[in-house]
Scaffold this active site. Sequence first.
Site, PDB file in Angstrom:
ATOM      1  N   ASN A   1       0.849  -1.197   0.000  1.00  0.00           N
ATOM      2  CA  ASN A   1       0.000   0.000   0.000  1.00  0.00           C
ATOM      3  C   ASN A   1       0.881   1.242   0.000  1.00  0.00           C
ATOM      4  OD1 ASN A   1      -2.427   1.559   0.312  1.00  0.00           O
ATOM      5  ND2 ASN A   1      -1.957   1.778   2.502  1.00  0.00           N
TER       6      ASN A   1
ATOM      7  N   HIS B   1       0.829   5.306   1.339  1.00  0.00           N
ATOM      8  CA  HIS B   1       0.091   6.185   2.252  1.00  0.00           C
ATOM      9  C   HIS B   1       0.748   7.573   2.260  1.00  0.00           C
ATOM     10  CE1 HIS B   1      -2.569   7.107   5.581  1.00  0.00           C
ATOM     11  NE2 HIS B   1      -1.537   7.706   6.156  1.00  0.00           N
TER      12      HIS B   1
HETATM   13  C1  GRF Z   1      -2.735   8.637  -2.639  1.00  0.00           C
HETATM   14  O1  GRF Z   1      -2.373   9.866  -2.086  1.00  0.00           O
HETATM   15  C2  GRF Z   1      -2.333   7.493  -1.762  1.00  0.00           C
HETATM   16  O2  GRF Z   1      -1.241   7.773  -0.963  1.00  0.00           O
HETATM   17  C3  GRF Z   1      -3.550   7.279  -0.893  1.00  0.00           C
HETATM   18  O3  GRF Z   1      -4.640   7.578  -1.707  1.00  0.00           O
HETATM   19  C4  GRF Z   1      -4.252   8.492  -2.726  1.00  0.00           C
HETATM   20  C5  GRF Z   1      -4.702   7.902  -4.033  1.00  0.00           C
HETATM   21  O4  GRF Z   1      -4.593   8.822  -5.080  1.00  0.00           O
HETATM   22  N1  GRF Z   1      -3.558   5.936  -0.353  1.00  0.00           N
HETATM   23  P1  GRF Z   1      -4.843   8.339  -6.572  1.00  0.00           P
HETATM   24  O5  GRF Z   1      -6.224   7.723  -6.658  1.00  0.00           O
HETATM   25  O6  GRF Z   1      -3.777   7.352  -6.931  1.00  0.00           O
HETATM   26  O7  GRF Z   1      -4.754   9.588  -7.405  1.00  0.00           O
END
Ligand code: GRF
Length: 200
Positions: free
Chosen positions: A107, A109
């Site tokens: 994942n 974050h």
């Molecule tokens: C990202 O900032 C990621 O860190 C978090 O959710 C966001 C997803 O953005 N888990 P995207 O859908 O990839 O533009």
Amino acid sequence: MKNIAVFASGSGSNFQAILDAINNGSLEADIKLIVSDQKNAYAIERAKAAQIPQFVFTAKDYINKEEYEKEIVHELKKYGVEFIVLAGYMRLIGPTLLKEYEGRIVNIHPSLLPAFPGKDAIGQALAARVKVSGVTIHFVDEGMDTGPIIAQQAVSIEDCETRESLQRKIQAVEHKLYPEVLQKLFSASKEEEQWEKSVH
Ligand code: GRF
């Protein structure tokens, strides 16, 4: 070549970054499937444009998490998925998926974990008035943003920072870091497989 699935609930900009890295040859992987719990997610449009199969489900159509995760596992097997990449997937992974893909789910974050886990990590960092936040890539376990950390990169927060500017900075880091870290993980596991073959 690693067969992967990307799970996304939102805009899918990380999904796009991974796809672009595959297309320019810097990431050796094949996105077999995108999984989303949001039928209107822009990530699905991106998958359609790239002709990547989509599995879209609505959680409330199922009795519980186990039931929809069983169906996800079925789809993943059907497409020969070996590794799961969460990219803005807004649900906790349950035991059904974890058991099937143990150690093979990662994942991303938008904070330096363990600081600011859960929702709105960017808003949490601004509210706490910290001067540094960043990005964490980690293996997924049963907790909320708690699994073993693989990589982190710091992003400085200026006095004039807004939510939009911080989000832009963090996403720019994410889009570069995620494909790079995935490539390292996949090439390390390839070397391990080759080594195992050579000693047996
Ligand atoms: C990202 O900032 C990621 O860190 C978090 O959710 C966001 C997803 O953005 N888990 P995207 O859908 O990839 O533009």
